[in-house]
Scaffold this motif. Structure first.
Motif, PDB file in Angstrom:
ATOM      1  N   GLN A 116       0.810  -1.224   0.000  1.00 37.45           N
ATOM      2  CA  GLN A 116       0.000   0.000   0.000  1.00 37.45           C
ATOM      3  C   GLN A 116       0.842   1.271   0.000  1.00 37.45           C
ATOM      4  OE1 GLN A 116      -2.618  -0.589   3.363  1.00 37.45           O
ATOM      5  NE2 GLN A 116      -4.226  -1.485   2.092  1.00 37.45           N
ATOM      6  N   THR A 117       2.059   1.196   0.525  1.00 40.35           N
ATOM      7  CA  THR A 117       2.910   2.389   0.534  1.00 40.35           C
ATOM      8  C   THR A 117       4.154   2.234  -0.344  1.00 40.35           C
ATOM      9  OG1 THR A 117       3.957   1.585   2.578  1.00 40.35           O
ATOM     10  CG2 THR A 117       2.178   3.208   2.805  1.00 40.35           C
ATOM     11  N   LEU A 118       4.315   1.090  -0.990  1.00 41.92           N
ATOM     12  CA  LEU A 118       5.464   0.883  -1.864  1.00 41.92           C
ATOM     13  C   LEU A 118       5.430   1.910  -2.990  1.00 41.92           C
ATOM     14  CD1 LEU A 118       7.955  -0.771  -2.681  1.00 41.92           C
ATOM     15  CD2 LEU A 118       6.409  -2.348  -3.881  1.00 41.92           C
ATOM     16  N   GLY A 119       6.496   2.708  -3.113  1.00 46.74           N
ATOM     17  CA  GLY A 119       6.481   3.826  -4.054  1.00 46.74           C
ATOM     18  C   GLY A 119       7.386   3.659  -5.249  1.00 46.74           C
ATOM     19  N   VAL A 120       8.012   2.483  -5.412  1.00 51.45           N
ATOM     20  CA  VAL A 120       8.877   2.230  -6.569  1.00 51.45           C
ATOM     21  C   VAL A 120       8.635   0.809  -7.061  1.00 51.45           C
ATOM     22  CG1 VAL A 120      10.700   3.825  -5.853  1.00 51.45           C
ATOM     23  CG2 VAL A 120      10.757   1.448  -5.050  1.00 51.45           C
ATOM     24  N   ALA A 121       9.040   0.538  -8.304  1.00 51.75           N
ATOM     25  CA  ALA A 121       8.980  -0.828  -8.808  1.00 51.75           C
ATOM     26  C   ALA A 121       9.977  -1.676  -8.035  1.00 51.75           C
ATOM     27  CB  ALA A 121       9.299  -0.849 -10.300  1.00 51.75           C
ATOM     28  N   ALA A 122       9.534  -2.849  -7.598  1.00 43.13           N
ATOM     29  CA  ALA A 122      10.407  -3.692  -6.785  1.00 43.13           C
ATOM     30  C   ALA A 122       9.999  -5.148  -6.920  1.00 43.13           C
ATOM     31  CB  ALA A 122      10.353  -3.276  -5.318  1.00 43.13           C
ATOM     32  N   ASP A 123      10.960  -6.014  -6.682  1.00 39.05           N
ATOM     33  CA  ASP A 123      10.738  -7.457  -6.622  1.00 39.05           C
ATOM     34  C   ASP A 123      10.340  -7.778  -5.176  1.00 39.05           C
ATOM     35  OD1 ASP A 123      10.850 -10.198  -6.567  1.00 39.05           O
ATOM     36  OD2 ASP A 123      12.942 -10.360  -7.219  1.00 39.05           O
ATOM     37  N   VAL A 124       9.071  -8.102  -4.944  1.00 40.02           N
ATOM     38  CA  VAL A 124       8.583  -8.384  -3.594  1.00 40.02           C
ATOM     39  C   VAL A 124       8.607  -9.889  -3.355  1.00 40.02           C
ATOM     40  CG1 VAL A 124       6.686  -8.142  -1.962  1.00 40.02           C
ATOM     41  CG2 VAL A 124       7.138  -6.322  -3.622  1.00 40.02           C
ATOM     42  N   ARG A 125       9.327 -10.315  -2.325  1.00 38.14           N
ATOM     43  CA  ARG A 125       9.429 -11.733  -1.988  1.00 38.14           C
ATOM     44  C   ARG A 125       8.926 -11.939  -0.564  1.00 38.14           C
ATOM     45  NH1 ARG A 125      14.913 -13.964  -5.025  1.00 38.14           N
ATOM     46  NH2 ARG A 125      14.533 -12.804  -6.961  1.00 38.14           N
ATOM     47  N   VAL A 126       8.124 -12.977  -0.381  1.00 43.49           N
ATOM     48  CA  VAL A 126       7.485 -13.188   0.917  1.00 43.49           C
ATOM     49  C   VAL A 126       7.992 -14.466   1.575  1.00 43.49           C
ATOM     50  CG1 VAL A 126       5.414 -11.950   0.183  1.00 43.49           C
ATOM     51  CG2 VAL A 126       5.524 -14.435  -0.104  1.00 43.49           C
ATOM     52  N   TRP A 127       7.926 -14.469   2.892  1.00 41.31           N
ATOM     53  CA  TRP A 127       8.327 -15.636   3.666  1.00 41.31           C
ATOM     54  C   TRP A 127       7.209 -16.030   4.614  1.00 41.31           C
ATOM     55  CZ3 TRP A 127       9.086 -14.913   9.033  1.00 41.31           C
ATOM     56  CH2 TRP A 127       9.197 -13.567   9.459  1.00 41.31           C
ATOM     57  N   GLN A 128       7.091 -17.349   4.823  1.00 42.32           N
ATOM     58  CA  GLN A 128       6.086 -17.884   5.730  1.00 42.32           C
ATOM     59  C   GLN A 128       6.638 -17.942   7.150  1.00 42.32           C
ATOM     60  OE1 GLN A 128       3.129 -18.230   4.717  1.00 42.32           O
ATOM     61  NE2 GLN A 128       3.309 -18.396   2.479  1.00 42.32           N
ATOM     62  N   GLU A 129       5.740 -18.119   8.109  1.00 39.67           N
ATOM     63  CA  GLU A 129       6.119 -18.067   9.519  1.00 39.67           C
ATOM     64  C   GLU A 129       7.175 -19.103   9.906  1.00 39.67           C
ATOM     65  OE1 GLU A 129       5.323 -15.296  10.970  1.00 39.67           O
ATOM     66  OE2 GLU A 129       3.620 -15.748  12.288  1.00 39.67           O
ATOM     67  N   ASP A 130       7.245 -20.225   9.173  1.00 41.13           N
ATOM     68  CA  ASP A 130       8.215 -21.261   9.516  1.00 41.13           C
ATOM     69  C   ASP A 130       9.476 -21.175   8.655  1.00 41.13           C
ATOM     70  OD1 ASP A 130       7.022 -22.009   7.151  1.00 41.13           O
ATOM     71  OD2 ASP A 130       6.772 -24.121   7.695  1.00 41.13           O
ATOM     72  N   GLU A 131       9.667 -20.032   7.966  1.00 43.21           N
ATOM     73  CA  GLU A 131      10.824 -19.855   7.090  1.00 43.21           C
ATOM     74  C   GLU A 131      11.762 -18.765   7.628  1.00 43.21           C
ATOM     75  OE1 GLU A 131       9.118 -21.112   2.714  1.00 43.21           O
ATOM     76  OE2 GLU A 131       8.751 -19.041   3.399  1.00 43.21           O
ATOM     77  N   ASP A 132      12.996 -18.774   7.126  1.00 43.55           N
ATOM     78  CA  ASP A 132      14.010 -17.792   7.513  1.00 43.55           C
ATOM     79  C   ASP A 132      14.064 -16.692   6.455  1.00 43.55           C
ATOM     80  OD1 ASP A 132      16.224 -16.312   8.174  1.00 43.55           O
ATOM     81  OD2 ASP A 132      17.617 -18.026   8.284  1.00 43.55           O
ATOM     82  N   PRO A 133      13.680 -15.458   6.791  1.00 44.65           N
ATOM     83  CA  PRO A 133      13.673 -14.388   5.794  1.00 44.65           C
ATOM     84  C   PRO A 133      15.065 -14.055   5.263  1.00 44.65           C
ATOM     85  CG  PRO A 133      13.331 -13.479   7.996  1.00 44.65           C
ATOM     86  CD  PRO A 133      13.232 -14.967   8.114  1.00 44.65           C
ATOM     87  N   LEU A 134      16.104 -14.303   6.073  1.00 48.20           N
ATOM     88  CA  LEU A 134      17.459 -13.988   5.593  1.00 48.20           C
ATOM     89  C   LEU A 134      17.901 -14.932   4.487  1.00 48.20           C
ATOM     90  CD1 LEU A 134      18.638 -11.478   6.770  1.00 48.20           C
ATOM     91  CD2 LEU A 134      17.270 -12.612   8.517  1.00 48.20           C
ATOM     92  N   LYS A 135      17.286 -16.114   4.409  1.00 48.44           N
ATOM     93  CA  LYS A 135      17.571 -17.001   3.278  1.00 48.44           C
ATOM     94  C   LYS A 135      16.993 -16.426   1.987  1.00 48.44           C
ATOM     95  CE  LYS A 135      18.075 -21.324   5.846  1.00 48.44           C
ATOM     96  NZ  LYS A 135      17.573 -22.706   6.078  1.00 48.44           N
ATOM     97  N   LEU A 136      15.863 -15.713   2.099  1.00 44.30           N
ATOM     98  CA  LEU A 136      15.318 -15.018   0.929  1.00 44.30           C
ATOM     99  C   LEU A 136      16.259 -13.906   0.478  1.00 44.30           C
ATOM    100  CD1 LEU A 136      11.473 -14.485   1.483  1.00 44.30           C
ATOM    101  CD2 LEU A 136      12.596 -16.007  -0.132  1.00 44.30           C
ATOM    102  N   VAL A 137      16.786 -13.166   1.442  1.00 48.26           N
ATOM    103  CA  VAL A 137      17.746 -12.111   1.119  1.00 48.26           C
ATOM    104  C   VAL A 137      18.957 -12.717   0.419  1.00 48.26           C
ATOM    105  CG1 VAL A 137      19.284 -10.349   2.072  1.00 48.26           C
ATOM    106  CG2 VAL A 137      16.989 -10.656   3.032  1.00 48.26           C
ATOM    107  N   ALA A 138      19.493 -13.794   0.980  1.00 43.61           N
ATOM    108  CA  ALA A 138      20.658 -14.453   0.382  1.00 43.61           C
ATOM    109  C   ALA A 138      20.346 -14.975  -1.009  1.00 43.61           C
ATOM    110  CB  ALA A 138      21.118 -15.602   1.291  1.00 43.61           C
ATOM    111  N   GLY A 139      19.148 -15.523  -1.188  1.00 50.26           N
ATOM    112  CA  GLY A 139      18.756 -16.038  -2.496  1.00 50.26           C
ATOM    113  C   GLY A 139      18.722 -14.938  -3.545  1.00 50.26           C
ATOM    114  N   PHE A 140      18.187 -13.791  -3.193  1.00 52.54           N
ATOM    115  CA  PHE A 140      18.144 -12.662  -4.120  1.00 52.54           C
ATOM    116  C   PHE A 140      19.565 -12.243  -4.513  1.00 52.54           C
ATOM    117  CE2 PHE A 140      18.434  -8.051  -4.704  1.00 52.54           C
ATOM    118  CZ  PHE A 140      17.581  -7.870  -5.790  1.00 52.54           C
ATOM    119  N   LEU A 141      20.464 -12.172  -3.531  1.00 48.46           N
ATOM    120  CA  LEU A 141      21.834 -11.764  -3.813  1.00 48.46           C
ATOM    121  C   LEU A 141      22.548 -12.772  -4.706  1.00 48.46           C
ATOM    122  CD1 LEU A 141      22.776 -10.464  -0.246  1.00 48.46           C
ATOM    123  CD2 LEU A 141      22.364  -9.079  -2.290  1.00 48.46           C
TER     124      LEU A 141
END
Length: 418
Positions: A116-141
């Motif tokens: 709702q407040t995202l103001g630029v084009a971006a790749d949005v990646r989501v994580w579930q409650e039983d997942e590690d969000p930093l693995k998503l960050v690492a995957g993107f990199l």
């Protein structure tokens, strides 16, 4: 023309008595309807401005050999992406790559709200409650082939996120993102300065409405309530309204001692608001009733100290030299030396923008050189423990030819709002 009293009522007019927040019997306040919204025409930061910020950040990343920057929820996330989100144990973050669009990592169930407040084009990646969000960050990199380059960490990112990234990317070189994030955010653009000017205009107008309504017997909360009410009506979001009375004014950020407005007492107000997220910060000091010779002397000395700081703030000057100019002047008057009391016990000023306090500070030893677009407070107060304190604070921004006030300082204790 009707004769008006200090509080703005027609002489002889009937005024209904009411109780203030502190229980003091006083006259009813005039209607706020006379105040107009000064922020209604303020232009929000748009997509083009945010894209330009990211482009400047990417240029600095290339210059400093940084492959990407990790940013958590907070003012830097708002600054680059527009995403206004709170910090919790669930990570919402952005990765700014040296090239291409940023990536937003957020919990799955929060994605609709984050967008709702995202103001630029971006790749949005989501994580579930039983997942590690930093693995998503690492995957993107890894996908962007940035995992072998230094990863910059914005200075307010929490340890669990840095530690999690290090575990998800063993061997990654973690570095400070200050050269990038500070490098962009410290240099305000015209749209940012316009919003800060509007926020300051609101605060000054609120002061002008509040000052004549300060009455004997009021407590700090009574005065702050008036200031905040006026600020809201003028279109600002109140951020703080610190009110210090009498000896409590010798403590820059307040005292728990009882405080009540009385004849001959100093009233120090430090107030600010936001407009579209951008901050104001203005302090004014006045005397209820007649000022003593000592109060007048110290007020005039602070006014002179503020002018010394403003004159010293020139393009290319180290930020610490501004503080030194004030401290040297005060020492010549017998204060200090240094940060000792009676005298100036805090820095001369701080950076300001989306945050009320931003890097860098006008403080002894700071070597960062002033550059166009930098914004600072100028508040070299003098504090006399057991007696009172005086602080005058106005903010300025650096132009190509030197400093320019957001609010013009007053010149007399008898006209404390100018």
């Amino acid at each position: 023309m009707k004769m008006l009293t200090r509080r703005g009522f027609a002489a002889g007019a009937a005024v209904l008595p009411v109780l203030s927040a502190s229980g003091v019997l006083r006259a009813a306040e005039p209607d706020l309807g006379g105040l107009r919204n000064l922020a209604s025409g303020a232009t929000p930061i748009g997509p083009d401005e945010r894209r330009a910020r990211i482009a400047r950040a990417q240029a600095l990343m290339k210059a400093h050999g940084i492959g990407a920057v990790l940013i958590e929820s907070g003012s830097s996330l708002v600054y680059f992406t527009g995403v206004m989100w709170f910090r919790s144990e669930r990570l919402t973050a952005a990765i700014l790559p040296v090239e291409g669009e940023p990536c937003i990592v957020t919990p799955f169930f929060e994605e609709p709200s984050v967008r709702q407040t995202l103001g630029v084009a971006a790749d949005v990646r989501v994580w579930q409650e039983d997942e590690d969000p930093l693995k998503l960050v690492a995957g993107f990199l890894r996908e962007r082939k940035l995992d072998a380059r230094p990863i910059g960490i914005e200075e307010t990112v929490r340890y669990f996120a840095v530690d999690g990234l290090a575990r998800a990317l063993p061997g990654a070189k973690i570095v400070s993102a200050n050269p990038v994030v500070r490098g962009v955010r410290m240099r305000k653009t015209a749209p940012e300065i316009a919003l800060m000017q509007t926020a300051t205009d609101v605060t000054i107008a609120a002061y002008r409405w509040t000052w004549p309504r300060v009455e004997k017997g009021m407590k700090p909360a009574d005065i702050a309530a008036l200031m905040n009410a006026a600020t809201r009506h003028l279109g600002g979001a109140p951020e703080f309204a610190l009110v210090l009375i009498g000896p409590a004014a010798a403590y820059p950020h307040g005292s728990r001692d009882p405080q009540v407005v009385a004849d001959g007492q100093i009233v120090l107000m430090d107030c600010g608001c936001t407009v579209q997220g951008y901050q104001s910060d203005v302090s004014r000091t006045f005397v209820f009733g007649s000022a003593s010779a000592e109060q007048r002397m110290v007020w005039d000395q602070v006014r002179a100290g503020q002018a010394k700081a403003f004159a010293a703030a020139q393009i290319g000057t180290p930020a610490g030299a501004v503080d030194d100019a004030v401290r040297g002047f005060y020492a010549s008057l017998g204060y200090g030396p240094g940060y000792r009391l009676p005298g100036l016990s805090h820095r001369t000023g701080h950076g300001i923008g989306l945050d009320g306090h931003e890097p860098v500070n006008l403080v002894h030893g700071e070597t960062m050189r002033l550059a166009e677009g930098m914004c600072f407070s100028d508040e070299p107060g003098l504090y006399l423990p057991g007696k009172f304190g005086v602080r005058l604070e106005d903010c300025f921004h650096m132009t190509a030819t030197g400093p320019k006030w957001f609010s013009v300082p007053p010149i007399s204790i008898d006209a404390p709002l100018g």
